[in-house]
Design a protein around this motif. Sequence first.
Motif, mmCIF file in Angstrom:
data_model
loop_
_atom_site.group_PDB
_atom_site.id
_atom_site.type_symbol
_atom_site.label_atom_id
_atom_site.label_comp_id
_atom_site.label_asym_id
_atom_site.label_seq_id
_atom_site.Cartn_x
_atom_site.Cartn_y
_atom_site.Cartn_z
ATOM 1 N N VAL A 23 0.815 -1.224 0.000
ATOM 2 C CA VAL A 23 0.000 0.000 0.000
ATOM 3 C C VAL A 23 0.844 1.268 0.000
ATOM 4 N N LEU A 24 2.037 1.208 0.583
ATOM 5 C CA LEU A 24 2.879 2.407 0.621
ATOM 6 C C LEU A 24 3.827 2.497 -0.585
ATOM 7 N N SER A 25 3.558 1.688 -1.603
ATOM 8 C CA SER A 25 4.274 1.807 -2.880
ATOM 9 C C SER A 25 3.345 2.617 -3.805
ATOM 10 N N PRO A 26 3.677 2.748 -5.091
ATOM 11 C CA PRO A 26 2.750 3.465 -5.987
ATOM 12 C C PRO A 26 1.321 2.897 -5.965
ATOM 13 N N VAL A 27 1.153 1.671 -5.490
ATOM 14 C CA VAL A 27 -0.190 1.056 -5.413
ATOM 15 C C VAL A 27 -1.161 1.963 -4.642
ATOM 16 N N GLY A 28 -0.710 2.469 -3.496
ATOM 17 C CA GLY A 28 -1.577 3.359 -2.715
ATOM 18 C C GLY A 28 -1.248 4.823 -2.938
ATOM 19 N N LEU A 29 0.024 5.103 -3.213
ATOM 20 C CA LEU A 29 0.438 6.513 -3.249
ATOM 21 C C LEU A 29 -0.125 7.282 -4.440
ATOM 22 N N LEU A 30 -0.292 6.603 -5.587
ATOM 23 C CA LEU A 30 -0.854 7.330 -6.734
ATOM 24 C C LEU A 30 -2.277 7.774 -6.413
ATOM 25 N N LEU A 31 -3.056 6.867 -5.848
ATOM 26 C CA LEU A 31 -4.430 7.241 -5.489
ATOM 27 C C LEU A 31 -4.403 8.405 -4.489
ATOM 28 N N ALA A 32 -3.515 8.307 -3.493
ATOM 29 C CA ALA A 32 -3.440 9.380 -2.496
ATOM 30 C C ALA A 32 -3.240 10.723 -3.191
ATOM 31 N N GLU A 33 -2.288 10.776 -4.093
ATOM 32 C CA GLU A 33 -2.011 12.046 -4.775
ATOM 33 C C GLU A 33 -3.182 12.477 -5.655
ATOM 34 N N VAL A 34 -3.831 11.515 -6.299
ATOM 35 C CA VAL A 34 -4.965 11.863 -7.174
ATOM 36 C C VAL A 34 -6.096 12.502 -6.356
ATOM 37 N N ILE A 35 -6.283 12.030 -5.123
ATOM 38 C CA ILE A 35 -7.378 12.590 -4.312
ATOM 39 C C ILE A 35 -6.895 13.765 -3.434
ATOM 40 N N GLY A 36 -5.678 14.228 -3.707
ATOM 41 C CA GLY A 36 -5.205 15.436 -3.027
ATOM 42 C C GLY A 36 -4.551 15.198 -1.677
ATOM 43 N N ILE A 37 -4.087 13.970 -1.431
ATOM 44 C CA ILE A 37 -3.403 13.669 -0.170
ATOM 45 C C ILE A 37 -1.899 13.633 -0.447
ATOM 46 N N ASP A 38 -1.132 14.288 0.402
ATOM 47 C CA ASP A 38 0.313 14.313 0.216
ATOM 48 C C ASP A 38 0.905 12.938 0.561
ATOM 49 N N SER A 39 1.404 12.263 -0.471
ATOM 50 C CA SER A 39 1.923 10.906 -0.245
ATOM 51 C C SER A 39 3.134 10.919 0.688
ATOM 52 N N ASP A 40 3.863 12.036 0.683
ATOM 53 C CA ASP A 40 5.041 12.102 1.570
ATOM 54 C C ASP A 40 4.638 12.048 3.038
ATOM 55 N N GLU A 41 3.453 12.575 3.339
ATOM 56 C CA GLU A 41 2.973 12.516 4.727
ATOM 57 C C GLU A 41 2.781 11.068 5.175
ATOM 58 N N LEU A 42 2.226 10.263 4.261
ATOM 59 C CA LEU A 42 2.048 8.829 4.572
ATOM 60 C C LEU A 42 3.410 8.200 4.867
ATOM 61 N N LEU A 43 4.388 8.565 4.030
ATOM 62 C CA LEU A 43 5.708 7.945 4.173
ATOM 63 C C LEU A 43 6.433 8.433 5.427
ATOM 64 N N ILE A 44 6.228 9.700 5.778
ATOM 65 C CA ILE A 44 6.871 10.213 7.004
ATOM 66 C C ILE A 44 6.290 9.481 8.215
ATOM 67 N N GLY A 45 4.963 9.271 8.191
ATOM 68 C CA GLY A 45 4.326 8.527 9.285
ATOM 69 C C GLY A 45 4.924 7.133 9.406
ATOM 70 N N ALA A 46 5.090 6.480 8.264
ATOM 71 C CA ALA A 46 5.645 5.111 8.267
ATOM 72 C C ALA A 46 7.075 5.118 8.794
ATOM 73 N N LYS A 47 7.830 6.119 8.354
ATOM 74 C CA LYS A 47 9.232 6.210 8.782
ATOM 75 C C LYS A 47 9.302 6.401 10.296
#
Length: 446
Positions: free
Chosen positions: A199-223
Amino acid sequence: MIELNFSNMMEEVIGVRGLSKRILEDFQGKVIDVHGQIRDRLWPELAFIDLPSQDTSEIKKIAQEVREESENFLILGIGGSALGPKALLEALSPFHNFTKSPKVFIYDNVDPRTLKHILSLIDLKKTSVNVISKSGSTAETAASFMILWDGMRELLKRRFSKRFIATTDPEKGNLRTIVGREGLKSLPIPRGVVGRYSVLSPVGLLLAEVIGIDSDELLIGAKDIQKRCSNSELWKNPIYLFGTLLYLMDKKEGRTINVMVAYADGLKPLSEWFCQLWAESLGKQEVGLTPYPSVGVTDQHSQLQLWIEGPQDKVVIFIRTNDYGVDIKIPNVFKDMEGLSYLSGHTLSELMKAEEEATEIALAKAGRPNITITVPKIDAYHMGQLFHFFELSTAFTGFLYEINPFNQPGVEEGKNLTYGMMGKKGFEKKRKEVEEYRKKRSRWRV
Ligand code: PA5
């Protein structure tokens, strides 16, 4: 930071059916061994651990194009290729299609009625299609892709292929071949990353960006959760504790069912995503834990009776949030009716939280173990933490069971029989097997 409270797993709180501090301390040696396997990346499929450090610029570029060109964004995929995107969409943009654009549709099951409905709702001329398949050979995804490919070609004629994005293996598979042949836009699911951990690969991140969610935020949380959980000491590592507690509840108490009850409608798909991860990763060689998705408070009026008084085979995992982002006050009406007026002046989030806590206590009082994960807020940062927390816990727990948490050999036979029935070359024997089976099956009917 998300927090794990496991008081209600301990005998000190729930009595004899709980775990003792001693049992957990004695388990530290095993934890150190598994920690070593993760730290040294002994399995190539642990590649998902590195996803938080990926570069998101290509994902952002493609998302921007989708947002500019399309009114609809249609995802085709199944299993790990659909459940993560669904969990993200519902948590971070609930009721999305009523208020925002592009509208999002995730078509996973190959139910023809569903596709018919989707096609009747969207204008294919204004649609971008993201076909997601790590292997590129999953029959369900291949079938829906072929239908959409043909339909878009018919309608858009020239340049129709520009409306497709393939999210797939970086090097091999049918989809990768089509990318090369037709010049499709594509995003790679890194080598080693397995569907349900993607989910934290382009599989989820592209959708996140398409709906206006900053994918980097998801990744910072994971980190951040990864940093917090890099300790080999069980008491200091919530990820290891989560897996250890559920493992020990199975081994010591025979509790093999794990109910995940999320106290937020937007997190229900997250518990469905977790269920796939937990079930497909751990259920093999006659071991495993059976997950079951649930939503609070709704299921208090549906399932709770079973959890409190039914068989002693479950652990309940609560997901609660401190902040729903909005709140609604219950007005002061029907003042003269005590049966209603006690609610006045409180808010809906207060009621949700009170009910969640009351359920934890009721279960603990009945000696039924439960764990609570508290999410400060349902936003991209904390969703990144939740996804990574459960992925790491799942791999860790698989290693405790000494099984491979990344494969799914049990689903192969069904696939092969389907190939036989659908006439795939090389599966003629499987077709014959089906024919034999049908003869047996026709006898016992009423
Ligand atoms: O976790 C997994 O590997 C599976 O659930 C896959 O996600 C699912 O079978 C779909 O596979 P693919 O992405 O190859 O189409």
